[in-house]
Design an enzyme around this catalytic site. Structure first.
Site, PDB file in Angstrom:
ATOM      1  CG  ASP A 181      -0.225   0.042   2.535  1.00 53.22           C
ATOM      2  OD1 ASP A 181       0.845  -0.583   2.655  1.00 53.22           O
ATOM      3  OD2 ASP A 181      -0.704   0.717   3.473  1.00 53.22           O
ATOM      4  CG  HIS A 506      -1.308  -7.207  -1.929  1.00 49.21           C
ATOM      5  ND1 HIS A 506      -2.595  -7.360  -2.415  1.00 49.21           N
ATOM      6  CD2 HIS A 506      -1.345  -6.065  -1.199  1.00 49.21           C
ATOM      7  CE1 HIS A 506      -3.355  -6.372  -1.992  1.00 49.21           C
ATOM      8  NE2 HIS A 506      -2.625  -5.567  -1.249  1.00 49.21           N
ATOM      9  CG  ASP A 548       3.664 -15.726  -7.198  1.00 47.24           C
ATOM     10  OD1 ASP A 548       3.498 -14.535  -6.818  1.00 47.24           O
ATOM     11  OD2 ASP A 548       4.323 -16.038  -8.205  1.00 47.24           O
ATOM     12  CD  GLU A 557       0.641  -5.671   1.860  1.00 46.26           C
ATOM     13  OE1 GLU A 557      -0.324  -6.264   2.381  1.00 46.26           O
ATOM     14  OE2 GLU A 557       0.765  -4.437   1.880  1.00 46.26           O
TER      15      GLU A 557
HETATM   16  O1  9MR Z   1      -3.618  -3.430  -0.121  1.00 47.12           O
HETATM   17  C1  9MR Z   1      -3.953  -3.538   1.255  1.00 47.12           C
HETATM   18  C2  9MR Z   1      -2.785  -4.137   2.002  1.00 47.12           C
HETATM   19  O2  9MR Z   1      -1.686  -3.273   1.970  1.00 47.12           O
HETATM   20  C3  9MR Z   1      -3.174  -4.477   3.421  1.00 47.12           C
HETATM   21  O3  9MR Z   1      -2.169  -5.236   4.048  1.00 47.12           O
HETATM   22  C4  9MR Z   1      -4.466  -5.274   3.452  1.00 47.12           C
HETATM   23  C5  9MR Z   1      -4.971  -5.541   4.844  1.00 47.12           C
HETATM   24  O4  9MR Z   1      -5.191  -4.360   5.541  1.00 47.12           O
HETATM   25  O5  9MR Z   1      -5.485  -4.598   2.741  1.00 47.12           O
HETATM   26  C6  9MR Z   1      -5.177  -4.392   1.387  1.00 47.12           C
HETATM   27  O6  9MR Z   1      -6.209  -3.710   0.794  1.00 47.12           O
HETATM   28  C7  9MR Z   1      -7.384  -4.438   0.532  1.00 47.12           C
HETATM   29  C8  9MR Z   1      -8.466  -3.989   1.505  1.00 47.12           C
HETATM   30  O7  9MR Z   1      -8.161  -4.328   2.823  1.00 47.12           O
HETATM   31  C9  9MR Z   1      -9.812  -4.590   1.124  1.00 47.12           C
HETATM   32  N1  9MR Z   1     -10.124  -4.277  -0.248  1.00 47.12           N
HETATM   33  C10 9MR Z   1      -9.141  -4.773  -1.190  1.00 47.12           C
HETATM   34  C11 9MR Z   1      -7.795  -4.150  -0.904  1.00 47.12           C
HETATM   35  C12 9MR Z   1      -6.781  -4.625  -1.904  1.00 47.12           C
HETATM   36  O8  9MR Z   1      -6.658  -6.020  -1.873  1.00 47.12           O
HETATM   37  O1  9MR Z   2       2.339  -6.805   9.222  1.00 47.21           O
HETATM   38  C1  9MR Z   2       1.061  -6.571   9.761  1.00 47.21           C
HETATM   39  C2  9MR Z   2       0.548  -7.857  10.376  1.00 47.21           C
HETATM   40  O2  9MR Z   2       1.341  -8.225  11.477  1.00 47.21           O
HETATM   41  C3  9MR Z   2      -0.906  -7.688  10.794  1.00 47.21           C
HETATM   42  O3  9MR Z   2      -1.399  -8.944  11.230  1.00 47.21           O
HETATM   43  C4  9MR Z   2      -1.723  -7.159   9.629  1.00 47.21           C
HETATM   44  C5  9MR Z   2      -3.185  -6.942   9.958  1.00 47.21           C
HETATM   45  O4  9MR Z   2      -3.323  -5.945  10.909  1.00 47.21           O
HETATM   46  O5  9MR Z   2      -1.173  -5.946   9.161  1.00 47.21           O
HETATM   47  C6  9MR Z   2       0.130  -6.071   8.675  1.00 47.21           C
HETATM   48  O6  9MR Z   2       0.584  -4.812   8.286  1.00 47.21           O
HETATM   49  C7  9MR Z   2       0.059  -4.258   7.092  1.00 47.21           C
HETATM   50  C8  9MR Z   2      -0.360  -2.839   7.416  1.00 47.21           C
HETATM   51  O7  9MR Z   2      -1.443  -2.853   8.310  1.00 47.21           O
HETATM   52  C9  9MR Z   2      -0.706  -2.025   6.189  1.00 47.21           C
HETATM   53  N1  9MR Z   2       0.347  -2.083   5.208  1.00 47.21           N
HETATM   54  C10 9MR Z   2       0.670  -3.449   4.837  1.00 47.21           C
HETATM   55  C11 9MR Z   2       1.162  -4.223   6.031  1.00 47.21           C
HETATM   56  C12 9MR Z   2       1.636  -5.612   5.647  1.00 47.21           C
HETATM   57  O8  9MR Z   2       0.601  -6.428   5.217  1.00 47.21           O
END
Ligand code: 9MR
Ligand code: 9MR
Length: 596
Positions: A181, A506, A548, A557
């Site tokens: 993100d 991701h 993947d 991610e």
């Molecule tokens: O892209 C987002 C990622 O960085 C986060 O780790 C994840 C969980 O918070 O969420 C991803 O975004 C998704 C969102 O939570 C729900 N709608 C789809 C988004 C893209 O997959």
């Molecule tokens: O790395 C984080 C993981 O430990 C948590 O379980 C998860 C859900 O809260 O979020 C991960 O962090 C994400 C962050 O919230 C948004 N940017 C992407 C991070 C990696 O997925």
């Protein structure tokens, strides 16, 4: 002579030629240092036979050994047998061949084997920069425009104060995107920066010579520090100068779509200050002050500023010890609702501990040691973004002078804690189905599991530093092997490094840029049986719950706090193996190796 050699092998060679590639032979797809342990595992077969290490054209045999009897995972149905060819030290390119099964990926034995992946994971931070264009000279086909300038971000109502009411416009440019993100989070920057700063602090002679072709490469600072400074300067914008508190994140209200950075022009906000963010910030600024003190000529005043920033956020934290960033609660009161990552941390005792350790280490002011009085209550576990006490332990154990007498027992407890954990990892590596320290607990396999593997490697390297016992170094190396292919998924988890690497992380730029290969050098999250993203996984078993697929934010991610320990682990191993950091005891390490 050579003719006779081949004649003797004729039967082997003819069946080997008929063989096909078999991806169940799992190994570090990049390869091995000559003096390192070298193990491949065969997954899912009950065959007990000889195995052969051959030249890539299969005409020469360099090693013959026996597979061990299969063993089963503690957590799943997966079975493996091992092929140990550690005594093969000759540099070259090879495959492993097993009659009736097939042959492996090609791998190399080379005295610089991790050099490229070490640099690649470090360079990945350049690709994560948020507010500057990536020029083709540095980024090749992954060049792109500047992304989010963040020169005009808004104070969110949750962060409103008398000097900065809601809607105030501020500058918060620079820094790295967090992950797949496009938001910037102080808590996650904390552990990431600490890991990179420590990599430099622990291996500074090595890093002086490591260049990764970034715009600052020609300046007088090592590249790893140039990269750190890019994020440090952003972090500094996150402190409110009127009281020293630190905003939890700089973020959109909602995650951007799967587009290139900066395509959307949604408003960006600085949200509520939190104790966790302020303490992580304190720790990073204190450590940075210590390190940049040696670079006053190149960066005049930076070290002094860092210390001032650290002291101010520390003071704020003492006055506000329990301010948790609770997004759900905030969203009940303030608009717009924020739905990006929360990095919520309900327990800040480890952050207090870490920040005080860094402040003490930098200033030697005993007032900061008070946090060590209740050390028995501090959870000193493997570092994660929400559990950072161990980062403080590492820093205290680096201090060369003695702590005040009253604290020498605390120091002993800290060292013993590291060694106890390291011993657990070493023991696991001996019985693990992938011959790796990774997975001594089932709970190693969570969101971002690969960062656990890398952080275990770092902890083992510290144990090696303290004791000079080779078993710790070897166990650290097993986690590098794990990350680079000796695992249940058959992937080398770093994009672009290895024969089979993630193609669909991701990661918004990798998804949106129209280039087949993802941005290189990124460590994906790895196996996570909780599969919170609800994507389709071929296997749901603990060690193999990975896909993947760019839908999979829970297993595929990428994130700065996962890449940083990979940078540390690969570079530290390379530093040891290449420069061999000769002192009396490291000499022993190398001679023991030669004898065995
Ligand atoms: O892209 C987002 C990622 O960085 C986060 O780790 C994840 C969980 O918070 O969420 C991803 O975004 C998704 C969102 O939570 C729900 N709608 C789809 C988004 C893209 O997959
Ligand atoms: O790395 C984080 C993981 O430990 C948590 O379980 C998860 C859900 O809260 O979020 C991960 O962090 C994400 C962050 O919230 C948004 N940017 C992407 C991070 C990696 O997925």
């Amino acid at each position: 002579m050579r003719y006779i050699f081949l004649l003797g092998l004729i039967s082997l060679t003819s069946f080997a030629n008929a063989q096909t590639f078999n991806e169940n032979i799992r190994l570090n797809q990049i390869g091995f240092y000559p003096q390192a342990e070298k193990i491949a595992v065969v997954q899912g077969s009950d065959i007990i036979s000889d195995f052969y290490v051959l030249s890539t054209n299969q005409s020469d045999t360099f090693f013959v050994g026996k597979l061990t009897a299969p063993i089963q995972s503690l957590y799943s149905t997966i079975k493996t047998s091992k092929a140990d060819f550690s005594s093969l030290t000759r540099p070259g390119s090879y495959i492993i061949s097993i009659p009736t099964l097939g042959y492996s990926h090609t791998f190399r034995i080379d005295k610089n084997i991790l050099s490229e992946v070490s640099k690649g994971t470090m360079k990945a931070f350049y690709y994560m920069r948020s507010s500057m264009s990536l020029e083709p000279a540095y980024s090749g086909k992954w060049h792109r425009s500047l992304g989010h300038p963040d020169t005009s971000v808004l104070i969110h109502p949750s962060a409103s104060s008398s000097s900065r009411p809601s809607g105030t416009i501020l500058h918060s440019p620079g820094g790295w995107y967090d992950a797949g993100d496009y938001n910037k989070y102080i808590v996650n920057s904390g552990i990431t920066m600490a890991t990179l700063l420590s990599a430099y602090e622990d291996y500074s002679a090595y890093f002086k010579n490591i260049q990764v072709n970034i715009p600052e490469s020609s300046n007088a600072l090592p590249d790893i520090l140039d990269e750190v400074v890019y994020n440090l300067r952003w972090m500094m914008t996150m402190q409110d100068p009127s009281d020293g508190g630190v905003y939890h994140k700089c973020t959109n209200a909602k995650f951007d779509d799967m587009v290139m950075p900066g395509m959307t022009k949604e408003p960006r906000y600085l949200v509520q200050k939190s104790t966790a963010a302020s303490l992580d910030f304190t720790a990073v600024m204190a450590q940075a002050a210590r390190i940049f003190k040696n670079f006053n000529k190149q960066l005049p005043g930076l070290s002094d500023s860092c210390l001032k920033y650290a002291e101010r956020s520390w003071t704020w934290s003492l006055a506000h010890p329990h301010i948790i960033y609770d997004q759900d609660k905030i969203n009940q009161t303030f608009q717009p609702a924020i739905s990006t990552g929360s990095y919520r941390d309900g327990n800040t005792s480890d952050e207090f501990f870490w920040a005080s350790c860094e402040l003490y280490s930098t200033t030697k002011d005993v007032k900061y040691l008070k946090q060590l009085d209740n050390i028995e209550k501090v959870k000193m576990v493997l570092p994660t973004w929400n559990n950072v006490a161990m980062l403080g332990v590492y820093s205290i154990l680096k201090i060369k002078d003695e702590l005040p007498e009253a604290y020498s027992e605390k120091k002993r407890i800290m060292k013993a804690t590291v060694i106890t954990l390291a011993d657990k990892y070493v023991n696991h590596a001996h019985k693990s189905i992938f011959a790796t320290a990774m997975g001594s607990e089932k709970s190693d396999f969570v969101w971002g599991s690969n960062s656990n593997a890398a952080n275990q490697g770092i902890l083992l390297l510290y144990a090696f530093h303290y004791t000079r016992e080779k078993k710790y170094f070897d166990a650290a190396n097993t986690n590098a092997d794990y990350l680079l292919g000796r695992n249940a998924t058959g992937y080398s988890f770093v994009t672009g490094f290895g024969a089979k690497t993630p193609m669909h992380p991701h990661h918004r730029p990798s998804i949106a840029d129209g280039i087949v290969e993802p941005v290189p050098g990124l460590l994906v999250g790895g196996p996570n049986p909780f599969m919170q993203d609800k994507c389709i996984y071929k296997s749901t078993e603990v060690e193999n719950a990975y896909t993947d697929d760019d839908c999979s934010y829970a297993s595929n991610e990428i994130a700065i706090n996962w890449n940083a320990p990979a940078v540390y682990l690969f570079n530290a191993i390379q530093a040891f193996m290449k420069e061999q950091r000769i002192d009396d005891k490291t000499e022993t390490l190398i001679t023991t190796k030669r004898k065995s």
